[in-house]
Design a protein around this motif. Sequence first.
Motif, PDB file in Angstrom:
ATOM      1  N   TYR A  12      62.008  43.587  43.970  1.00  0.00           N
ATOM      2  CA  TYR A  12      62.513  44.373  42.620  1.00  0.00           C
ATOM      3  C   TYR A  12      63.941  44.204  42.839  1.00  0.00           C
ATOM      4  O   TYR A  12      64.615  44.260  43.788  1.00  0.00           O
ATOM      5  N   CYS A  14      62.689  43.536  38.494  1.00  0.00           N
ATOM      6  CA  CYS A  14      62.171  42.160  37.881  1.00  0.00           C
ATOM      7  C   CYS A  14      62.393  42.378  36.541  1.00  0.00           C
ATOM      8  O   CYS A  14      62.497  43.529  35.898  1.00  0.00           O
ATOM      9  N   HIS A  34      55.714  42.720  36.344  1.00  0.00           N
ATOM     10  CA  HIS A  34      54.882  41.838  37.568  1.00  0.00           C
ATOM     11  C   HIS A  34      54.796  40.469  36.687  1.00  0.00           C
ATOM     12  O   HIS A  34      53.766  40.140  36.653  1.00  0.00           O
ATOM     13  N   GLY A  36      56.678  36.392  36.540  1.00  0.00           N
ATOM     14  CA  GLY A  36      57.590  35.260  37.156  1.00  0.00           C
ATOM     15  C   GLY A  36      57.683  33.903  36.943  1.00  0.00           C
ATOM     16  O   GLY A  36      56.554  33.790  36.206  1.00  0.00           O
ATOM     17  N   LEU A 157      65.876  44.951  33.529  1.00  0.00           N
ATOM     18  CA  LEU A 157      64.945  44.985  34.827  1.00  0.00           C
ATOM     19  C   LEU A 157      64.462  45.963  35.116  1.00  0.00           C
ATOM     20  O   LEU A 157      64.824  47.078  34.743  1.00  0.00           O
ATOM     21  N   GLU A 159      62.618  48.328  38.225  1.00  0.00           N
ATOM     22  CA  GLU A 159      62.738  48.811  39.459  1.00  0.00           C
ATOM     23  C   GLU A 159      61.644  49.521  40.049  1.00  0.00           C
ATOM     24  O   GLU A 159      61.394  50.861  39.435  1.00  0.00           O
TER      25      GLU A 159
END
Length: 180
Positions: A12, A14, A34, A36, A157, A159
């Motif tokens: 993280y 992300c 979650h 990517g 983002l 965390e």
Amino acid sequence: MKRNIGAVPALYPCPVVVVGAMVDGKPSWTLAAHAGTVAHSHLMVSLVKAHYINKGIRENRELSFNVVDESWLKKADRMGVISANRTDKSEAFSYSIGENGAPVIDDAKVSIECEVDGNYEFENFDNFICRIQATYADDTVLNADGKIDYHVFRPVLFEFPTYEYFVTGEAVGKCGRMNG
């Protein structure tokens, strides 16, 4: 000295995205951190199997990744608090239908429309592997070459485990040019 802090997912922060998909003829949305990149052609999103939106993703095999920035973070965050199993989320955002059939959030400055290539089911999660079909970017976040300018576009983002949001910051170097 480093110490072992346990088997924790320490990758993280992300990017935060709102995943969109059609479920029973209406758009549905869920907040996801979650998510990517898998290779240069695919994305992955990991969603708890109980999410309402998973049904539509499995049936239609189309979804969107709507990258969150601060301008609509409050609305995006709500998609992680309310459950579409109990509340209709179809009217949560103004949206358009992408060229391939997935709902795309109008407020998102960057949206990526994908087709599901596979689902790696693991524990209580669906891990959808998605082929990128189209990326839509608002002109305000594009540079002169038509590429996303991350000095202008600042994704939010997430965390974990503090459950805090951050925004991307300043560039600290050029990849492959840090020798010396």
